[in-house]
Design an enzyme around this catalytic site. Structure first.
Site, PDB file in Angstrom:
ATOM      1  N   SER A   1      79.732 -25.837  43.221  1.00 46.33           N
ATOM      2  CA  SER A   1      80.012 -24.735  42.288  1.00 46.33           C
ATOM      3  C   SER A   1      81.494 -24.603  41.950  1.00 46.33           C
ATOM      4  O   SER A   1      81.996 -23.488  41.800  1.00 46.33           O
ATOM      5  CB  SER A   1      79.440 -23.415  42.822  1.00 46.33           C
ATOM      6  OG  SER A   1      78.023 -23.507  42.888  1.00 46.33           O
TER       7      SER A   1
ATOM      8  N   TRP B   1      77.515 -36.581  37.351  1.00 44.64           N
ATOM      9  CA  TRP B   1      76.531 -36.180  36.335  1.00 44.64           C
ATOM     10  C   TRP B   1      75.115 -36.092  36.915  1.00 44.64           C
ATOM     11  O   TRP B   1      74.205 -35.615  36.246  1.00 44.64           O
ATOM     12  CB  TRP B   1      76.550 -37.165  35.152  1.00 44.64           C
ATOM     13  CG  TRP B   1      77.736 -37.015  34.248  1.00 44.64           C
ATOM     14  CD1 TRP B   1      78.845 -36.236  34.458  1.00 44.64           C
ATOM     15  CD2 TRP B   1      77.938 -37.650  32.971  1.00 44.64           C
ATOM     16  NE1 TRP B   1      79.714 -36.353  33.400  1.00 44.64           N
ATOM     17  CE2 TRP B   1      79.187 -37.221  32.469  1.00 44.64           C
ATOM     18  CE3 TRP B   1      77.181 -38.552  32.207  1.00 44.64           C
ATOM     19  CZ2 TRP B   1      79.699 -37.653  31.243  1.00 44.64           C
ATOM     20  CZ3 TRP B   1      77.695 -38.986  30.991  1.00 44.64           C
ATOM     21  CH2 TRP B   1      78.945 -38.529  30.509  1.00 44.64           C
ATOM     22  N   LYS B   2      74.932 -36.598  38.124  1.00 49.97           N
ATOM     23  CA  LYS B   2      73.598 -36.608  38.747  1.00 49.97           C
ATOM     24  C   LYS B   2      72.583 -37.235  37.788  1.00 49.97           C
ATOM     25  O   LYS B   2      72.939 -38.161  37.046  1.00 49.97           O
ATOM     26  CB  LYS B   2      73.203 -35.189  39.182  1.00 49.97           C
ATOM     27  CG  LYS B   2      74.314 -34.536  40.032  1.00 49.97           C
ATOM     28  CD  LYS B   2      73.910 -33.280  40.727  1.00 49.97           C
ATOM     29  CE  LYS B   2      75.081 -32.755  41.553  1.00 49.97           C
ATOM     30  NZ  LYS B   2      74.744 -31.567  42.323  1.00 49.97           N
TER      31      LYS B   2
ATOM     32  N   GLY C   1      75.208 -26.125  43.100  1.00 52.09           N
ATOM     33  CA  GLY C   1      74.339 -25.657  42.025  1.00 52.09           C
ATOM     34  C   GLY C   1      73.894 -24.209  42.152  1.00 52.09           C
ATOM     35  O   GLY C   1      72.965 -23.783  41.476  1.00 52.09           O
TER      36      GLY C   1
ATOM     37  N   GLY D   1      79.801 -31.011  39.831  1.00 56.26           N
ATOM     38  CA  GLY D   1      78.479 -31.330  39.292  1.00 56.26           C
ATOM     39  C   GLY D   1      78.310 -30.754  37.903  1.00 56.26           C
ATOM     40  O   GLY D   1      78.825 -31.275  36.911  1.00 56.26           O
ATOM     41  N   GLY D   2      77.598 -29.622  37.814  1.00 58.34           N
ATOM     42  CA  GLY D   2      77.235 -29.023  36.535  1.00 58.34           C
ATOM     43  C   GLY D   2      78.379 -28.903  35.538  1.00 58.34           C
ATOM     44  O   GLY D   2      78.223 -29.217  34.351  1.00 58.34           O
TER      45      GLY D   2
HETATM   46  P1  13P Z   1      77.708 -28.312  41.322  1.00 55.51           P
HETATM   47  O1  13P Z   1      79.162 -28.400  40.868  1.00 55.51           O
HETATM   48  O2  13P Z   1      76.755 -28.304  40.180  1.00 55.51           O
HETATM   49  O3  13P Z   1      77.504 -27.204  42.300  1.00 55.51           O
HETATM   50  O4  13P Z   1      77.414 -29.678  42.103  1.00 55.51           O
HETATM   51  C1  13P Z   1      78.288 -30.102  43.094  1.00 55.51           C
HETATM   52  C2  13P Z   1      77.895 -31.467  43.505  1.00 55.51           C
HETATM   53  O5  13P Z   1      76.869 -31.658  44.129  1.00 55.51           O
HETATM   54  C3  13P Z   1      78.781 -32.571  43.120  1.00 55.51           C
HETATM   55  O6  13P Z   1      78.442 -33.754  43.780  1.00 55.51           O
END
Ligand code: 13P
Length: 251
Positions: free
Chosen positions: A214, A12-13, A174, A235-236
């Site tokens: 991604s 989730w960052k 991202g 991530g996203g």
């Molecule tokens: P995204 O899936 O948003 O590109 O992020 C990948 C990531 O950094 C997971 O740790």
């Protein structure tokens, strides 16, 4: 070769407030409504939500993970968090060496290795991240860059303790861009070969190698079917239960 149960981890960052737990509840609902997912599912929320995610996820088999830990077990490190604290809050995993921490906090491979050791010492499974920049890929050095990062970031303790490797090309995070299937296959094969060389075939083949960068509902199935891709670090797309569940179901 050992069949590894795939692992899908959501990072989730620095996103998520108390109301984000509704999204976790929706994920739990989706996961328990249909056939049991074939993947091990981990959610790594910000530290403020870790205990709640661990408690809430338990009944639906969602495991919790931290996003970083300090190398020390305790002490005068204002704002930092120790691996033992993550474990105490209910975490079973912790991401270490994410490229956003390597870039934003100048973390070196040595520090990442020390964090992984601290995590193992606290009973956590570290998810050790590596990834090349776009310039390194363009220069044709991606595989050697990753091999060097792994050699220095993975502790010797990996011989006896469970850990996970995550390959996340920095330029794919991202951005909506991903490497070609051939490039992911080549990199994961190279990482596998490095693990087997260092830890022997049985141990080296039992370590999961995740792809991250991604990974989305529309490309997850293709990426997850590549040889030596044992799951994803998302991530996203992990922020929305529906999208994350689609990726989990793609396994
Ligand atoms: P995204 O899936 O948003 O590109 O992020 C990948 C990531 O950094 C997971 O740790």
């Amino acid at each position: 070769m050992t069949t590894l149960s795939p692992l899908i981890a959501g990072n989730w960052k620095m996103n998520g407030l108390t109301h984000s737990l509704d999204e976790l509840a929706e994920l739990a609902r989706l996961m328990t409504a249909g056939a049991a997912p074939r993947a091990v599912v981990v959610v790594c929320p910000p530290a403020t939500l870790l205990a709640a995610v661990a408690a809430q996820g338990a009944s639906s088999g969602i495991l919790a993970g931290g996003q970083d830990c300090h190398t020390d077990a305790s002490g005068a490190h204002t704002g930092d968090i120790a691996a033992g604290m993550l474990a105490d809050a209910g975490a079973q995993f912790v991401i270490v060496g994410h490229s956003e921490r390597r870039a934003g906090h100048s973390e070196t491979d040595d520090e990442v290795r020390a964090k992984a050791e601290a995590a193992i010492g606290a009973g956590l499974k570290p998810i050790i991240c590596v990834g090349e920049t776009e310039a390194e890929r363009d220069a044709g050095t991606a595989e050697s860059v990753i091999a060097a990062q792994l050699a220095a970031s993975i502790p010797d303790a990996a011989e006896q303790h469970e850990l996970v490797v995550a390959y996340e090309p920095v330029w794919a995070i991202g951005t909506g861009r991903t490497p070609s299937v051939e490039d992911i296959a080549a990199m994961h094969a190279s990482i596998r070969a490095g693990l087997v060389e260092r830890f022997g075939s049985e141990r080296g083949e039992s370590i999961r190698i995740l792809y991250g960068g991604s990974m989305k509902p529309h490309n997850a199935r293709e990426i997850l079917s590549i040889e030596n891709v044992n799951g994803g670090l998302v991530g996203g797309a992990s922020l929305l239960a529906k999208d994350f569940y689609t990726i989990i179901s793609a396994v």
